[in-house]
Enzyme design. Structure first.
Site, mmCIF file in Angstrom:
data_model
loop_
_atom_site.group_PDB
_atom_site.id
_atom_site.type_symbol
_atom_site.label_atom_id
_atom_site.label_comp_id
_atom_site.label_asym_id
_atom_site.label_seq_id
_atom_site.Cartn_x
_atom_site.Cartn_y
_atom_site.Cartn_z
ATOM 1 N N HIS A 134 0.805 -1.228 0.000
ATOM 2 C CA HIS A 134 0.000 0.000 0.000
ATOM 3 C C HIS A 134 0.849 1.295 0.000
ATOM 4 O O HIS A 134 0.825 2.076 -0.952
ATOM 5 C CB HIS A 134 -0.905 0.032 1.233
HETATM 6 C C1 BDR Z 1 -3.156 0.850 5.190
HETATM 7 O O1 BDR Z 1 -3.378 0.365 6.514
HETATM 8 C C2 BDR Z 1 -2.167 -0.093 7.065
HETATM 9 O O2 BDR Z 1 -2.328 -1.401 7.516
HETATM 10 C C3 BDR Z 1 -1.108 0.020 6.016
HETATM 11 O O3 BDR Z 1 0.102 0.490 6.597
HETATM 12 C C4 BDR Z 1 -1.668 1.011 5.020
HETATM 13 O O4 BDR Z 1 -1.316 2.341 5.357
HETATM 14 C C5 BDR Z 1 -3.806 -0.106 4.203
HETATM 15 O O5 BDR Z 1 -5.178 -0.187 4.427
#
Ligand code: BDR
Ligand code: CA
Length: 315
Positions: free
Chosen positions: A244
């Site tokens: 992500h």
């Molecule tokens: C987001 O949530 C966190 O778990 C990750 O770091 C990312 O920023 C993804 O949904």
């Protein structure tokens, strides 16, 4: 350092994927990272500020300024994600406890002071976690809204739905009230939602390439990926896991690898069923004014090529 590097602040809740994003930024001379500001999210603040310093030390960047900010969302109790990221937030490899200092100033005060004193629209804010810090800053100092160049944020999902509830992505779900403040502040926003990050999937070859670097950064990123992949592989039945937060830095470096639309995005903060939903008017069915550049496409192979090359620059 390139001739005119983009000045950025990274607001983050590490998190293994935040860690990869920070390492990508630290390896990129096109970016001048003014500071890392930390927030409670994947794990509590005591761990996110520690993890941010560990990541800087892994990259041998003990000169980086790391600030601690908000330890809870604006209104809701904190929800964390140890089920994904492990107890420390950086499970997968044991890294030494950091010795570099944490800055004394609160992250929110740093953000206000920095946006007020820097030339207007000269700094980009990247948010990789819940947007609590910048929301507090905007509430306390609304004048900074017109001074921020833009905010490039990881959060939300429209075509992909949510990842923590059927309708909400984690960063938005943790602090929807903060997201609402940011989305209504009139700031130039670029949104990198699950619609993009679920196309940025790791695979076994990538992890092999990282290990083949024979560096401590390559080994750490491989071990982190091995760890957080287990959760996503089981959930999505996929070969790897979405990376992500690195997409935010990837976008700053190579916007040509991404595409989207300028649309209206509103945040649901009140409903218990859909709290944190990003209501994205992709099809232009309302007359609400566009307030965000909402991305939905990434050139996956181009992005991974960039990421691997940059991570390979770390000793
Ligand atoms: C987001 O949530 C966190 O778990 C990750 O770091 C990312 O920023 C993804 O949904
Ligand atoms: Ca994050």
């Amino acid at each position: 350092m390139s001739l005119h590097p983009q000045k950025i602040i990274i607001d983050t809740d590490p998190g293994q994927d935040d860690g990869v994003a920070i390492l990508l930024a630290l390896a990129s001379p096109e970016l001048d990272i003014l500071a890392l500001t930390t927030v409670a999210g994947n794990v509590p603040l005591a761990l996110t500020q520690r993890n941010a310093r560990m990541i800087c030390e892994l990259a041998k960047r003990t000169d980086m300024k790391v600030f601690a900010g908000s330890d809870k969302p604006l209104k809701k109790p904190l929800v964390t994600a140890e089920n994904v990221h492990g107890k420390t937030g950086l499970d997968g490899i044991e890294l030494p406890e950091p010795t570099m200092p944490l800055q004394e100033q609160h992250a929110v005060d740093f953000l206000i002071e920095t946006f007020r004193s820097a030339p207007e629209k000269s700094i980009t804010l990247c948010t990789l976690g819940p947007m609590t810090n910048i929301a507090h800053a905007l509430i306390q100092a609304p004048d900074i809204a017109s001074r921020i160049k833009n905010i490039v944020l990881m959060g939300g999902g429209f075509f992909e739905g949510g990842n923590i509830t059927p309708s909400a992505e984690f960063n938005m779900f943790v602090d929807p009230d903060a997201a609402k403040v940011v989305f209504s502040a009139g700031i130039d926003l670029t949104v990198i939602p699950l619609d993009v990050t679920h196309k940025a999937m790791t695979n076994a070859q990538w992890i092999k390439d990282l290990r083949g670097m024979h560096t401590s950064v390559g080994e750490a990123v491989a071990a982190w990926t091995d760890f957080f992949e287990r959760y996503d592989k089981e959930k999505y039945g996929s070969e790897g896991a979405p990376l992500h937060d690195p997409c935010v830095i990837g976008y700053l470096l190579r916007p040509d690898l991404f595409s989207g639309r300028h649309i209206n995005v509103e945040i649901e903060a009140d409903s218990s069923l859909t709290a944190g939903a990003t209501v994205a008017d992709w099809w232009g069915v309302t007359d609400r004014k566009a307030n965000a550049y909402y991305l939905n496409h990434i050139d996956r192979d181009g992005f991974f090529e960039l990421l691997t090359e940059r991570l390979g620059r770390h000793a």
